[in-house]
Design a protein around this motif. Sequence first.
Motif, PDB file in Angstrom:
ATOM      1  N   ASN A  61     -21.869  18.331  10.150  1.00  0.00           N
ATOM      2  CA  ASN A  61     -23.156  18.766  10.675  1.00  0.00           C
ATOM      3  C   ASN A  61     -23.491  20.232  10.420  1.00  0.00           C
ATOM      4  O   ASN A  61     -24.632  20.581  10.140  1.00  0.00           O
ATOM      5  CB  ASN A  61     -23.240  18.513  12.177  1.00  0.00           C
ATOM      6  N   PHE A 117     -18.277  10.419   5.529  1.00  0.00           N
ATOM      7  CA  PHE A 117     -18.804  11.512   6.361  1.00  0.00           C
ATOM      8  C   PHE A 117     -17.827  12.686   6.392  1.00  0.00           C
ATOM      9  O   PHE A 117     -16.623  12.498   6.421  1.00  0.00           O
ATOM     10  CB  PHE A 117     -19.066  11.020   7.791  1.00  0.00           C
ATOM     11  N   GLU A 165     -23.218   7.115   6.145  1.00  0.00           N
ATOM     12  CA  GLU A 165     -21.972   7.618   6.725  1.00  0.00           C
ATOM     13  C   GLU A 165     -20.950   6.492   6.807  1.00  0.00           C
ATOM     14  O   GLU A 165     -21.259   5.403   7.290  1.00  0.00           O
ATOM     15  CB  GLU A 165     -22.185   8.108   8.174  1.00  0.00           C
ATOM     16  N   TYR A 192     -18.300   3.562  11.806  1.00  0.00           N
ATOM     17  CA  TYR A 192     -17.108   4.082  12.487  1.00  0.00           C
ATOM     18  C   TYR A 192     -16.410   2.930  13.205  1.00  0.00           C
ATOM     19  O   TYR A 192     -15.434   3.121  13.899  1.00  0.00           O
ATOM     20  CB  TYR A 192     -17.483   5.206  13.461  1.00  0.00           C
ATOM     21  N   LYS A 230     -30.849  13.836  17.408  1.00  0.00           N
ATOM     22  CA  LYS A 230     -29.622  13.887  16.614  1.00  0.00           C
ATOM     23  C   LYS A 230     -28.505  13.329  17.496  1.00  0.00           C
ATOM     24  O   LYS A 230     -28.188  13.949  18.507  1.00  0.00           O
ATOM     25  CB  LYS A 230     -29.358  15.332  16.202  1.00  0.00           C
ATOM     26  N   ASN A 231     -27.975  12.151  17.123  1.00  0.00           N
ATOM     27  CA  ASN A 231     -27.010  11.434  17.997  1.00  0.00           C
ATOM     28  C   ASN A 231     -27.567  11.350  19.421  1.00  0.00           C
ATOM     29  O   ASN A 231     -26.958  11.868  20.364  1.00  0.00           O
ATOM     30  CB  ASN A 231     -25.648  12.124  18.057  1.00  0.00           C
ATOM     31  N   ASN A 251     -31.684  11.394  13.342  1.00  0.00           N
ATOM     32  CA  ASN A 251     -30.297  10.977  13.134  1.00  0.00           C
ATOM     33  C   ASN A 251     -29.777  10.197  14.343  1.00  0.00           C
ATOM     34  O   ASN A 251     -29.762  10.720  15.461  1.00  0.00           O
ATOM     35  CB  ASN A 251     -29.399  12.190  12.899  1.00  0.00           C
ATOM     36  N   GLU A 252     -29.384   8.965  14.086  1.00  0.00           N
ATOM     37  CA  GLU A 252     -28.812   8.114  15.153  1.00  0.00           C
ATOM     38  C   GLU A 252     -29.600   8.222  16.450  1.00  0.00           C
ATOM     39  O   GLU A 252     -29.059   8.623  17.493  1.00  0.00           O
ATOM     40  CB  GLU A 252     -27.326   8.451  15.368  1.00  0.00           C
ATOM     41  N   ASP A 297     -24.258   3.373  10.254  1.00  0.00           N
ATOM     42  CA  ASP A 297     -23.192   4.373  10.105  1.00  0.00           C
ATOM     43  C   ASP A 297     -21.888   3.687  10.511  1.00  0.00           C
ATOM     44  O   ASP A 297     -21.817   3.110  11.599  1.00  0.00           O
ATOM     45  CB  ASP A 297     -23.426   5.573  11.030  1.00  0.00           C
TER      46      ASP A 297
HETATM   47  C1  N0T Z   1     -22.101  10.502  13.442  1.00  0.00           C
HETATM   48  C2  N0T Z   1     -21.047  11.558  13.155  1.00  0.00           C
HETATM   49  C3  N0T Z   1     -21.806  12.849  13.168  1.00  0.00           C
HETATM   50  C4  N0T Z   1     -14.642   4.892  17.699  1.00  0.00           C
HETATM   51  C5  N0T Z   1     -19.839  11.620  14.030  1.00  0.00           C
HETATM   52  C6  N0T Z   1     -21.100   8.816  14.793  1.00  0.00           C
HETATM   53  C7  N0T Z   1     -23.110  12.453  12.503  1.00  0.00           C
HETATM   54  C8  N0T Z   1     -23.446  11.236  13.287  1.00  0.00           C
HETATM   55  N1  N0T Z   1     -21.995   9.894  14.712  1.00  0.00           N
HETATM   56  O1  N0T Z   1     -18.930  12.537  13.496  1.00  0.00           O
HETATM   57  O2  N0T Z   1     -22.058  13.331  14.446  1.00  0.00           O
HETATM   58  O3  N0T Z   1     -24.126  13.411  12.550  1.00  0.00           O
HETATM   59  O4  N0T Z   1     -24.477  10.559  12.648  1.00  0.00           O
HETATM   60  C9  N0T Z   1     -21.028   8.295  16.183  1.00  0.00           C
HETATM   61  C10 N0T Z   1     -20.094   7.153  16.269  1.00  0.00           C
HETATM   62  C11 N0T Z   1     -18.728   7.536  16.764  1.00  0.00           C
HETATM   63  C12 N0T Z   1     -18.078   6.298  17.306  1.00  0.00           C
HETATM   64  C13 N0T Z   1     -16.584   6.374  17.364  1.00  0.00           C
HETATM   65  C14 N0T Z   1     -16.091   5.006  17.737  1.00  0.00           C
END
Ligand code: N0T
Length: 505
Positions: A26, A352, A326, A304, A94-95, A165-166, A302
Amino acid sequence: MVKNGTVTQLLVDDKPFLVLGGELGNSTASNTAYMQPVWPKLKAMHLNTVIAPVYWELMEPQEGKFDFTLVDDLLRDARKHQMKLVLLWFGAWKNSMSCYAPAWVKTDTKRFPRVESDQGVPEEIMTPFEPRNLEVDKKAFVRLMQHLKEVDSQQHTVVTVQVENEIGMLPTARSYDSRANAAFKQPVPAPLLTYLQREKKNLKPEFAAVWQKQGAKTKGNWEEVFGKSLATDEIFMAWHYATFTNALAVAGKAAYPLPMYVNAALNRPGVPPGKYPSAGPLPHLMDVWQAGAPAIDILAPDFYNPDFKHWCDLYTRGGNPLFIPEHRFEDGVAAKAFFAFGNYNCLSFSPFAIEGSDTLKGAPIAKAYELLQQVTPLIGKYQPTGQVRGFLLQKDSAARTGTLGNYRFTAKHEYTLGWSLGAKKPDWNPGGGLIIAVAPDEFYVVGTGLVLTWEPTTKGKRAGYLSVDEGYFEGGKWMPGRRMNGDQDHQGRHVRIPGEEYGIQ
Ligand code: N0T
């Protein structure tokens, strides 16, 4: 963005373009000096695109006073390294939070009110229900797009823009600020009702279920049409986030019509709305977002979460292209990139915090991108007619099959071969690849950690490899290397790319 056969392509200078990208952490692009050592590193990783934020607070530090220095620096440095940019508008949200709103917005809560929880507590999230919030965010976004038109409409360095963003609502499924409460009592807006009727048969099942449970009503207020539930609260909130975002996209495109997308922080199944960033462009809300934000070209996930294929399948319903801005930068991203571009109408892959990698961590994705760049013209040419397949090979799902023309292929992880050097490893790095059929009997396979066999679709016949070459593409031309017809292709029985190698055959 142009429809071509069964896919939607992102054309850059008239050629199908795949974002082989990386998103910056970021804060990285907030300082040009900090960015200097980053550029050559990303270039060496074979990225063709850097995904970088534009920060509202730094672009409009005082109301009406715009500073495009950081944007101009990004453009200059991207061009210097022959790279493209995807810009992220870190505007109102943003988030979920409004952390990139300028101080003059943050401190004036009267003029720029926030959402409120059901306890009446204001959150640091600008409410989409206040027209003045939309007005200032839109004004800034339009200025950005105007600026891009001025400085980049000849060179096309910026290929796509992410709006916000998110986006997400917390800690309740909808806002309870006074404007939100008033809107909640209003009838469901006509464009959503029209969409429901028009798309009745194509609604995503999760969303259709909520609507049908109430008898698929075509008028009434939110609770009359969708029922009294957290699901309804979230649908209501999603509609208002979507129409706010759409207003930005419409005005931004009027200034300079680049493709625009929104991204979502994926929810974890089983968690109720309000307990995750709610009302963003999530799979169960795709219809609401598509109805409310038709100027947005793509809804993007995104990653994760686990279950890559599951979420990719959800996001590609109804012709939505897969655009991954991401992906957690973890082992296995290289295999996933091959899979995504081969198995889906995928326009972008991007780990990311790409700049944070050391050489060791960055090497696999660098290899994958080097090869994917070589085959991008082939994917562009053959994907529209269904002649491309992708596969992801994990230890617990090590075989994938598919059909191309008169043949059925089976792709397995290379470690499934007993004699493979990696077979005894406790953990298997995923393998992955993609196949492009360029003629009924001619295929290119690109990837890592794979073994590929074929059989004819006609019974009682056998298929073998006439010949196998490894090689690479230079300026679009195939440059064959070794002929592989002995041990390397198991004497004509399979094509193999070992677990620690990356190649095209
Ligand atoms: C994302 C990124 C950054 C186990 C996190 C993900 C970016 C944003 N957010 O580093 O902040 O700007 O779009 C959020 C999901 C995290 C979930 C973890 C679950």
